[in-house]
Design an enzyme around this catalytic site. Structure first.
Site, short mmCIF file in Angstrom:
data_model
loop_
_atom_site.label_atom_id
_atom_site.label_comp_id
_atom_site.label_asym_id
_atom_site.label_seq_id
_atom_site.Cartn_x
_atom_site.Cartn_y
_atom_site.Cartn_z
N GLU B 204 10.47 2.25 -36.46
CA GLU B 204 10.45 2.72 -34.72
C GLU B 204 11.28 3.66 -34.96
O GLU B 204 11.60 4.29 -35.45
CB GLU B 204 11.19 1.36 -34.67
CG GLU B 204 12.22 0.92 -34.55
CD GLU B 204 13.24 -0.18 -33.70
OE1 GLU B 204 12.33 -0.97 -33.35
OE2 GLU B 204 14.05 0.15 -33.14
N HIS B 232 12.90 -0.61 -41.88
CA HIS B 232 13.91 -2.12 -41.76
C HIS B 232 12.43 -3.28 -43.21
O HIS B 232 12.03 -3.11 -42.60
CB HIS B 232 13.67 -2.62 -40.36
CG HIS B 232 15.05 -4.89 -40.51
ND1 HIS B 232 14.71 -5.50 -40.25
CD2 HIS B 232 15.87 -4.92 -41.78
CE1 HIS B 232 14.89 -6.50 -40.64
NE2 HIS B 232 15.53 -5.84 -41.58
N PRO B 372 20.26 -2.29 -36.17
CA PRO B 372 19.61 -3.04 -35.44
C PRO B 372 19.55 -3.74 -34.20
O PRO B 372 19.97 -5.07 -34.91
CB PRO B 372 18.14 -2.92 -36.17
CG PRO B 372 18.28 -3.27 -37.84
CD PRO B 372 20.51 -2.89 -38.30
N MET B 375 14.01 -5.21 -30.23
CA MET B 375 12.79 -3.90 -30.16
C MET B 375 12.51 -3.48 -28.52
O MET B 375 12.01 -2.94 -28.54
CB MET B 375 11.72 -4.31 -30.61
CG MET B 375 10.42 -5.26 -29.88
SD MET B 375 9.12 -5.28 -30.37
CE MET B 375 8.45 -7.26 -30.54
N HIS B 398 24.99 -7.02 -39.51
CA HIS B 398 23.85 -6.61 -39.74
C HIS B 398 22.98 -6.34 -38.46
O HIS B 398 21.79 -5.81 -39.41
CB HIS B 398 23.38 -7.39 -41.19
CG HIS B 398 22.49 -8.16 -40.85
ND1 HIS B 398 22.77 -9.48 -39.88
CD2 HIS B 398 20.81 -8.24 -40.89
CE1 HIS B 398 21.65 -9.80 -39.97
NE2 HIS B 398 20.79 -10.14 -41.03
N ALA B 400 21.28 -7.52 -34.61
CA ALA B 400 21.53 -8.81 -33.05
C ALA B 400 22.33 -10.20 -33.88
O ALA B 400 22.57 -10.98 -32.56
CB ALA B 400 21.04 -8.44 -32.40
N LYS B 474 5.27 -3.22 -36.02
CA LYS B 474 6.21 -4.66 -36.81
C LYS B 474 4.77 -5.08 -37.60
O LYS B 474 3.64 -5.18 -37.78
CB LYS B 474 6.13 -5.55 -35.35
CG LYS B 474 7.42 -5.90 -34.47
CD LYS B 474 8.36 -6.29 -35.15
CE LYS B 474 9.47 -6.06 -33.97
NZ LYS B 474 11.35 -6.08 -34.90
#
Lengths: 138, 475
Positions: B204, B232, B372, B375, B398, B400, B474
């Site tokens: 992203e 990622h 991260p 999104m 690492h 959320a 994604k």
């Protein structure tokens, strides 16, 4: 009871299976694995792969069998939902799995599976019905 | 389960039963209540029963239910007397994140978000069955990739030498032995170099919205409005296979080493055993594969942006972290420096300022950490603080942390205009399937702002910049 039902596991996918026979249960498990990866309803039995698996327990046998199918998908991009178990006891099996190469134009991809885990894995027989639970790492 | 409050954001599970050490959870009251909602805390307890564990079985605030170890778990084991657990690393060995400067400003991309997303989506294979854009690599190159790591990529035109300085371990984990990885692992992985995969993996473009101190610009060269590239993903089928085979083998041999497993997915072996050493050598191969993968994806993304915008975009790597890994490190254990194997399963190394393993460029502020979020909201660049060395074996969160299952998200999003909801947040998104987007919607996750705040309050890591996504791919 539906032959297999996907259930939630926080970041991953689990499946509960049931069948009248152990070989039927393993065939269904193979189908469920490919159904998690893609919509297999239009997959034709164009190519066949043979599998021979040995293990120390029925649960290990299921784990190794599904893991072998997953490797074939990653390596050859083959969706093989038409699974036939030809010989099986509690410690070994001989099977064929048929299908065709995954084509994103023809087959709706769902999710990539990383592995068949040992988490909550069980295979059992109760009142004449074989059941199993498998969790796939997504 | 009994929980003792240590501070506003640290909670302890007392040592009971077969636990060898207490458990510790980093969370505010709300995050703790969420963690109590599944079996993640039971997994913290199970990890505490493993041989050779030192100090605590730890959980970061992004903890959620995994198998064997919780996601967001950290545990260190004595190198001589402790174990190594493939499940404590995870299937996606060296799953990690990198963030790169692009040299672009957000305002210059107005009206081009969709075009950029489409260009990135076409350039970087993602989702089920995505074939590598660089073709299937040869067995010879495969052996070099897993031995040399990111250096192989740079030598083959994917990136520049300074990328190696800005990658954890220089992009090459020592001790890798291709003979420790099976032919099957190579078969699964050789066609997947430079592919994103699916699940929560993403590519992203974000804009810097907030900076929390002068070091953001002085050390990292980041200002509000700058555009960064985030990637990622991990070691793909190669790493999955190595984990799978070793979990399978370790389940069988645990009894031989007198290890009583609370959960088969915790399968482990003494780190000093032949099996333990073999896994470490194979794990290092997968770690190196993952760094090559992210290096190649970064290069493909840079080329796609260049072609799309008609101007040269060369992503400049700020830093690349692993968040599924086991590392042999020296840590203070009850006043004595010990060599331990730190398992970080959904956790990130966060060494503080001055640590010798932090690259020279960042040594004055501490090791960069990338967290991260989701999104739709925000992601963060952090640095490690001294508290990390005292309390968490130099580790922090690492991500959320997942809140809702994939099935639950598909049910919640039925009939919802996903693209429209994200567009309302200013995000243009493209995924392989509708469900891959539904499962990754922002409401599936905790708020990374809250998670990183907990670790800052606890003195473990400090926020440097906040990033907000606007163009997302994604798998």
């Amino acid at each position: 009871m539906a032959p297999f039902t996907f259930f939630d596991h926080t970041g991953d996918i689990g499946v509960d299976l049931s069948a009248p026979t152990a070989s039927g249960l393993f065939s269904l498990a193979g189908l469920a694995l490919f159904e998690a990866i893609a919509d297999t309803s239009g997959v034709r039995p164009m190519v066949v792969r043979k599998l021979q698996i040995a293990a120390d327990s029925q649960e290990e046998l299921l784990n190794r069998f599904l893991s072998a199918l997953l490797v074939i998908f990653d390596d050859e991009r083959l969706l093989l939902p038409h699974v036939a178990i030809h010989e099986m006891d509690g410690r070994s099996l001989r099977a064929t799995a048929a299908g065709e190469r995954f084509d994103p134009e023809l087959h709706e991809g769902r999710t990539e599976l990383k592995a068949v885990t040992w988490h909550a894995l069980h295979v059992s027989r109760q009142n004449g019905l074989w059941t199993a639970r498998v969790v796939f790492d997504v | 389960m009994e929980l003792n409050r240590i501070s506003d954001c640290v909670w302890e599970i007392p040592k009971t039963g077969a636990m060898r050490v207490p458990g510790r959870i980093y969370a505010d009251r709300r995050l703790l209540d969420i963690a109590k909602g599944d079996k993640a805390l039971d997994q913290v307890v199970n990890v505490a029963t493993l041989p050779g564990i030192v100090k605590w079985s730890l959980a970061m605030p992004d903890i959620h239910w995994g198998y064997g170890f919780p996601i967001g778990g950290v545990a260190a084991f004595d190198l001589d007397e402790g174990v190594i657990s493939p499940g404590g690393v995870g299937y996606d060995i060296n799953c990690g994140v990198r963030v790169c400067k692009t040299g672009l400003r957000f305002e210059e991309l107005e009206g081009k978000h969709k075009k950029l997303v489409n260009a990135l989506f076409s350039a970087v294979p993602a989702g089920v069955g995505g074939d590598s854009a660089i073709g299937r690599v040869s067995k010879v190159d495969g052996a070099r990739i897993v031995t040399e790591g990111a250096r192989w990529a740079v030598e083959n035109g994917y990136g520049v030498p300074s990328d190696l300085d800005h990658t954890e371990d220089g992009g090459r984990m020592p001790g890798a032995d291709p003979a420790a990885a099976s032919d099957t692992a190579f078969r699964r992985g050789l066609g997947q170099v430079g592919t994103l995969g699916s699940g929560n993996h993403f590519l992203e473009l974000d804009r810097v919205t907030d900076v929390y101190g002068p070091e953001a610009e002085r050390v990292f060269g980041l200002r509000p409005g700058d555009v960064v590239l985030l990637i990622h993903c991990g070691s793909r089928g190669f790493g999955y296979q190595i984990c799978d085979e070793n979990v399978h083998d370790f389940v069988k041999i645990a009894g031989r080493y007198g290890i009583d497993l609370a959960d088969r997915q915790l399968a482990c072996a003494p780190a000093s055993s032949p099996e333990g050493k073999r896994y470490l050598a194979a794990m290092a191969c997968a770690a190196n594969f993952a760094w090559v993968n992210r290096q190649v994806i970064m290069t493909l993304a840079g080329k796609a942006m260049t072609d799309c915008l008609g101007k040269t975009v060369e992503p400049e790597l700020i830093y690349d972290v692993c968040h599924n890994i086991a590392k042999i490190e020296d840590h203070d254990v009850d006043g004595v420096m010990k060599t331990v194997i730190v398992h970080r399963k959904g956790a990130t190394r966060a060494f503080p300022a001055g640590h010798p393993l932090t690259p020279a460029k960042y040594r004055e502020v501490g090791q960069p950490v990338l967290v991260p979020g989701d999104m739709g909201r925000s992601s963060f660049l952090l640095t490690g603080l001294p508290g990390a060395m005292k309390e968490t074996f130099g580790s922090t969160c690492h991500g959320a942390g997942r809140l809702a299952s994939r099935g639950e998200m598909n049910r919640r999003m039925a009939g919802v205009d996903i693209q429209g909801e994200l567009a309302a947040l200013g995000v243009t998104v493209r995924g392989k399937t509708r469900s891959s987007l539904a499962e990754e919607m922002p409401s599936a996750y905790k708020d990374a702002n809250v998670v990183t705040e907990v670790m800052e309050t606890a003195g473990i890591s400090k926020r440097i910049c906040k990033f907000v996504p606007f163009a997302v791919v994604k798998g």
